[in-house]
Write a protein that holds these residues in place. Structure first.
Motif, mmCIF file in Angstrom:
data_model
loop_
_atom_site.group_PDB
_atom_site.id
_atom_site.type_symbol
_atom_site.label_atom_id
_atom_site.label_comp_id
_atom_site.label_asym_id
_atom_site.label_seq_id
_atom_site.Cartn_x
_atom_site.Cartn_y
_atom_site.Cartn_z
ATOM 1 N N ASN A 56 -10.420 18.574 13.192
ATOM 2 C CA ASN A 56 -9.352 19.415 13.733
ATOM 3 C C ASN A 56 -8.008 19.189 13.032
ATOM 4 O O ASN A 56 -7.009 19.797 13.414
ATOM 5 N N GLN A 57 -7.995 18.318 12.015
ATOM 6 C CA GLN A 57 -6.766 18.046 11.278
ATOM 7 C C GLN A 57 -6.705 18.752 9.924
ATOM 8 O O GLN A 57 -5.736 18.595 9.197
ATOM 9 N N LYS A 58 -7.702 19.564 9.626
ATOM 10 C CA LYS A 58 -7.751 20.196 8.312
ATOM 11 C C LYS A 58 -6.838 21.412 8.212
ATOM 12 O O LYS A 58 -6.642 22.134 9.177
ATOM 13 N N GLU A 59 -6.280 21.592 7.009
ATOM 14 C CA GLU A 59 -5.414 22.716 6.661
ATOM 15 C C GLU A 59 -4.293 22.949 7.685
ATOM 16 O O GLU A 59 -4.157 24.036 8.233
ATOM 17 N N PRO A 60 -3.471 21.927 7.915
ATOM 18 C CA PRO A 60 -2.363 22.064 8.871
ATOM 19 C C PRO A 60 -1.118 22.676 8.229
ATOM 20 O O PRO A 60 -0.969 22.669 7.005
ATOM 21 N N GLU A 61 -0.252 23.187 9.068
ATOM 22 C CA GLU A 61 1.058 23.622 8.579
ATOM 23 C C GLU A 61 1.959 22.417 8.379
ATOM 24 O O GLU A 61 2.802 22.395 7.482
ATOM 25 N N TYR A 62 1.783 21.399 9.234
ATOM 26 C CA TYR A 62 2.526 20.148 9.128
ATOM 27 C C TYR A 62 1.540 18.981 9.193
ATOM 28 O O TYR A 62 0.581 19.008 9.962
ATOM 29 N N ALA A 63 1.763 17.964 8.370
ATOM 30 C CA ALA A 63 0.957 16.740 8.419
ATOM 31 C C ALA A 63 1.873 15.562 8.126
ATOM 32 O O ALA A 63 2.702 15.630 7.214
ATOM 33 N N THR A 64 1.757 14.510 8.907
ATOM 34 C CA THR A 64 2.625 13.350 8.720
ATOM 35 C C THR A 64 1.825 12.054 8.801
ATOM 36 O O THR A 64 0.753 11.998 9.419
ATOM 37 N N LEU A 65 2.372 11.013 8.183
ATOM 38 C CA LEU A 65 1.812 9.671 8.228
ATOM 39 C C LEU A 65 2.875 8.705 8.732
ATOM 40 O O LEU A 65 4.065 8.905 8.488
ATOM 41 N N ALA A 66 2.436 7.651 9.422
ATOM 42 C CA ALA A 66 3.375 6.626 9.889
ATOM 43 C C ALA A 66 2.651 5.290 10.000
ATOM 44 O O ALA A 66 1.603 5.202 10.647
ATOM 45 N N PHE A 67 3.196 4.269 9.340
ATOM 46 C CA PHE A 67 2.695 2.899 9.505
ATOM 47 C C PHE A 67 3.409 2.258 10.687
ATOM 48 O O PHE A 67 4.613 2.471 10.896
ATOM 49 N N LEU A 74 0.824 -1.201 0.000
ATOM 50 C CA LEU A 74 0.000 0.000 0.000
ATOM 51 C C LEU A 74 0.862 1.256 0.000
ATOM 52 O O LEU A 74 1.960 1.268 0.567
ATOM 53 N N LEU A 75 0.348 2.305 -0.609
ATOM 54 C CA LEU A 75 0.956 3.624 -0.565
ATOM 55 C C LEU A 75 -0.080 4.566 0.017
ATOM 56 O O LEU A 75 -1.221 4.617 -0.461
ATOM 57 N N ALA A 76 0.290 5.308 1.062
ATOM 58 C CA ALA A 76 -0.636 6.229 1.720
ATOM 59 C C ALA A 76 -0.231 7.667 1.454
ATOM 60 O O ALA A 76 0.946 8.022 1.492
ATOM 61 N N SER A 77 -1.229 8.515 1.191
ATOM 62 C CA SER A 77 -1.003 9.949 1.023
ATOM 63 C C SER A 77 -2.123 10.692 1.739
ATOM 64 O O SER A 77 -3.191 10.134 1.991
ATOM 65 N N VAL A 78 -1.883 11.973 2.063
ATOM 66 C CA VAL A 78 -2.916 12.763 2.744
ATOM 67 C C VAL A 78 -2.921 14.169 2.167
ATOM 68 O O VAL A 78 -1.867 14.719 1.819
ATOM 69 N N ASP A 79 -4.118 14.774 2.039
ATOM 70 C CA ASP A 79 -4.215 16.136 1.527
ATOM 71 C C ASP A 79 -4.484 17.115 2.665
ATOM 72 O O ASP A 79 -4.591 16.724 3.833
ATOM 73 N N LYS A 80 -4.600 18.392 2.333
ATOM 74 C CA LYS A 80 -4.741 19.415 3.368
ATOM 75 C C LYS A 80 -6.106 19.383 4.048
ATOM 76 O O LYS A 80 -6.314 20.056 5.061
ATOM 77 N N TYR A 81 -7.043 18.615 3.500
ATOM 78 C CA TYR A 81 -8.361 18.483 4.112
ATOM 79 C C TYR A 81 -8.466 17.242 4.987
ATOM 80 O O TYR A 81 -9.559 16.808 5.349
ATOM 81 N N ALA A 82 -7.319 16.662 5.317
ATOM 82 C CA ALA A 82 -7.230 15.488 6.198
ATOM 83 C C ALA A 82 -7.839 14.237 5.581
ATOM 84 O O ALA A 82 -8.248 13.324 6.301
ATOM 85 N N HIS A 129 -1.986 9.230 11.496
ATOM 86 C CA HIS A 129 -1.991 10.499 10.761
ATOM 87 C C HIS A 129 -2.010 11.637 11.772
ATOM 88 O O HIS A 129 -2.886 11.692 12.643
ATOM 89 N N SER A 130 -1.045 12.534 11.685
ATOM 90 C CA SER A 130 -1.001 13.677 12.594
ATOM 91 C C SER A 130 -1.159 14.976 11.821
ATOM 92 O O SER A 130 -0.647 15.121 10.710
ATOM 93 N N ALA A 131 -1.890 15.927 12.409
ATOM 94 C CA ALA A 131 -2.034 17.272 11.867
ATOM 95 C C ALA A 131 -2.466 18.160 13.018
ATOM 96 O O ALA A 131 -3.339 17.778 13.816
ATOM 97 N N HIS A 132 -1.860 19.331 13.126
ATOM 98 C CA HIS A 132 -2.067 20.195 14.287
ATOM 99 C C HIS A 132 -1.679 19.404 15.537
ATOM 100 O O HIS A 132 -0.599 18.830 15.582
ATOM 101 N N THR A 133 -2.556 19.319 16.519
ATOM 102 C CA THR A 133 -2.237 18.581 17.753
ATOM 103 C C THR A 133 -3.020 17.275 17.862
ATOM 104 O O THR A 133 -3.095 16.673 18.932
ATOM 105 N N THR A 134 -3.602 16.823 16.746
ATOM 106 C CA THR A 134 -4.435 15.624 16.748
ATOM 107 C C THR A 134 -3.802 14.506 15.930
ATOM 108 O O THR A 134 -3.326 14.733 14.822
ATOM 109 N N ILE A 135 -3.824 13.308 16.503
ATOM 110 C CA ILE A 135 -3.336 12.106 15.820
ATOM 111 C C ILE A 135 -4.487 11.115 15.711
ATOM 112 O O ILE A 135 -5.140 10.805 16.716
#
Length: 257
Positions: free
Chosen positions: A37-48, A8-16, A57-63
């Motif tokens: 609360n994860q929409k339009e973040p300055e930073y967003a990351t993914l981790a398997f 699998l390949l995972a990606s995320v957009d600015k709308y979470a 999936h992390s964005a803002h202060t929510t995982i």
């Protein structure tokens, strides 16, 4: 980001919105809608997780934690700073799972390392002032060492005890990416401008500096742009004989053997 088995390949957009792609068929496998609360973040990351069962999936202060097989949301973790906290109050910059897949380590904008217990859904430990600018983390293949970027240094920690064991200095430029080789014998870090330092994990002594490919990429940029460009990613091939670095719109590839 690829799953551990490469299927699998995972990606995320600015709308979470997370998209999972089936690598073999190159078709969309699933779409996962993140937390509001994860929409339009300055930073967003993914981790398997290493066992491939959980996608974080992390964005803002929510995982958010997702079950990879069922595609269901299994947990929402919120930094103690709160779900609506500003970036400067604790936004997540990077995440890595420990090798047993039971703990998720998250670095924050406020230079903290949070250790989340995935089963109990809570923070079990926090390292205050773990560095400066913890924008990338890496866990060694044996799970015994955590590497964290910190301005122009790489700080090394024991994940279990949360104790710092070594600080590696490379350059005066900020370090933006760090990665262990698949066999765990080397650690590589890239600086602003693209040069890469490789250390031995046995002695923590530097082995070599890689920068010849950066000159080629710099020809397509002006000198100021090249120096200010932070590498986006650094990755070893599965066999450990190749090292790839993403620098702006350029890709540098080194043969190490």
């Amino acid at each position: 980001m690829f799953s551990p088995d490469g299927s699998l390949l995972a990606s995320v957009d600015k709308y979470a919105t997370i998209t999972l792609w089936d690598v073999a068929s190159r078709k969309k496998a699933a779409t996962l809608d993140g937390d509001k609360n994860q929409k339009e973040p300055e930073y967003a990351t993914l981790a398997f997780s290493p066992d491939g069962k959980i996608l974080a999936h992390s964005a803002h202060t929510t995982i958010t934690l997702w079950d990879v097989r069922s595609r269901n949301l299994v947990a929402t973790l919120v930094d103690p700073a709160g779900p609506t906290a500003r970036v400067t109050e604790g936004a997540v910059l990077c995440m890595r799972f420990t090798r047993d897949s039971r703990t998720l380590i998250a670095s924050t904008y406020t230079d903290k390392l949070r250790f989340w217990d995935i089963r109990r859904r809570r923070v079990t430990a926090t390292v205050q002032k773990a560095g400066y600018g913890l924008i990338d983390l890496a866990v060694s293949p044996d799970g015994k060492v955590l590497a964290a970027t910190s301005r122009n240094e790489v700080k090394l920690w024991r994940p279990g005890s949360r104790t710092e064991i070594e600080t590696l200095t490379f350059t005066q430029e900020p370090i933006s990416a760090v990665v262990f080789s698949p066999d765990g014998k080397s650690l590589a870090a890239s600086e602003g401008g693209g040069a890469v330092q490789v250390w031995s994990t046995t002695t923590w002594n530097p082995i070599r500096v890689l920068d010849e490919r950066i000159e080629e990429a710099a020809k397509a940029m002006n000198e100021a742009e090249a120096r200010q460009t932070l590498p986006d990613d650094l990755s070893f091939s599965p066999g450990g004989d190749l090292l790839a670095e993403a620098l702006g719109y350029h890709l540098a590839l080194w043969k190490l053997s």
